[in-house]
Scaffold this motif. Sequence first.
Motif, PDB file in Angstrom:
ATOM      1  N   HIS A   3       1.885   3.967 -15.692  1.00 16.05           N
ATOM      2  CA  HIS A   3       3.296   4.309 -15.860  1.00 16.05           C
ATOM      3  C   HIS A   3       3.870   3.903 -17.222  1.00 16.05           C
ATOM      4  O   HIS A   3       4.809   3.107 -17.297  1.00 16.05           O
ATOM      5  CB  HIS A   3       4.135   3.688 -14.744  1.00 16.05           C
ATOM      6  CG  HIS A   3       3.656   3.988 -13.377  1.00 16.05           C
ATOM      7  ND1 HIS A   3       3.713   5.257 -12.837  1.00 16.05           N
ATOM      8  CD2 HIS A   3       3.107   3.201 -12.422  1.00 16.05           C
ATOM      9  CE1 HIS A   3       3.224   5.235 -11.611  1.00 16.05           C
ATOM     10  NE2 HIS A   3       2.844   4.010 -11.342  1.00 16.05           N
ATOM     11  N   ASP A   6       7.683   4.622 -17.537  1.00 12.10           N
ATOM     12  CA  ASP A   6       8.456   3.704 -16.697  1.00 12.10           C
ATOM     13  C   ASP A   6       8.508   2.315 -17.324  1.00 12.10           C
ATOM     14  O   ASP A   6       9.552   1.657 -17.325  1.00 12.10           O
ATOM     15  CB  ASP A   6       7.848   3.609 -15.288  1.00 12.10           C
ATOM     16  CG  ASP A   6       7.965   4.910 -14.509  1.00 12.10           C
ATOM     17  OD1 ASP A   6       8.858   5.716 -14.838  1.00 12.10           O
ATOM     18  OD2 ASP A   6       7.176   5.118 -13.583  1.00 12.10           O
ATOM     19  N   ARG A 117      12.908   7.355  -9.967  1.00  8.56           N
ATOM     20  CA  ARG A 117      11.737   6.484  -9.782  1.00  8.56           C
ATOM     21  C   ARG A 117      11.882   5.642  -8.518  1.00  8.56           C
ATOM     22  O   ARG A 117      10.923   5.487  -7.758  1.00  8.56           O
ATOM     23  CB  ARG A 117      11.526   5.591 -11.012  1.00  8.56           C
ATOM     24  CG  ARG A 117      10.377   4.635 -10.887  1.00  8.56           C
ATOM     25  CD  ARG A 117       9.029   5.313 -10.718  1.00  8.56           C
ATOM     26  NE  ARG A 117       7.996   4.326 -10.477  1.00  8.56           N
ATOM     27  CZ  ARG A 117       6.823   4.578  -9.952  1.00  8.56           C
ATOM     28  NH1 ARG A 117       6.482   5.812  -9.642  1.00  8.56           N
ATOM     29  NH2 ARG A 117       5.953   3.609  -9.758  1.00  8.56           N
TER      30      ARG A 117
END
Length: 141
Positions: A3, A6, A117
Motif C-alpha cells: 500500500h 496509503d 480506505r
Amino acid sequence: MVHPLDTTVAVIAVLFGVLVVLSLIAPEYTPSKSMDRMPWPVVILVSGFLGTGGVMALAGLNWFGDNVSTGWKLEQFGWWLAAGGFATYAISVSWHYPESQFSWGVPLFLGIGATVRAISIVMIERSVRRTLREVEEHTHE
C-alpha cells in the motif's frame, strides 16, 4: 512495500499534524496561510485527528502481529480520524477562501480517500472471514 499510496497519505497526515502542532507552539509559524483565519479549537481538532489518525493508519498498515484483525482495526480507526481531520481542514479553508479550490480541494479528496480506505478495510475483513468460514466448513465435511 504494501500500500505505497496509503502509506504516503498516512505520512502526509502525520506531517500535517506535526506542522499544525508547531504552529500552536510557535504562533509566528504558519504551515498554511489559509490556517491564519482558523479558530484555535479547529486547529487543535485538525492537528489531533490528522496526527493521531496518520500514526494509527501507519501502525495498521505495517502491522506484523499474529492477529491481523488488530492491524485492520488500528488502520481503519486511523483512516476515520484522518478523514475527519482532512475534511475539517477542507471545510474551514473553503469557508474562508472559497476561491482557492486547490487549497481546500486537495485535503477534501484526501479525506474522501481516507474514508474509502476505511470502508475497504471492512469489505476486506468480511471477505477474508467469509472465505475462512467456507474453508473451515469444507474441511469438516
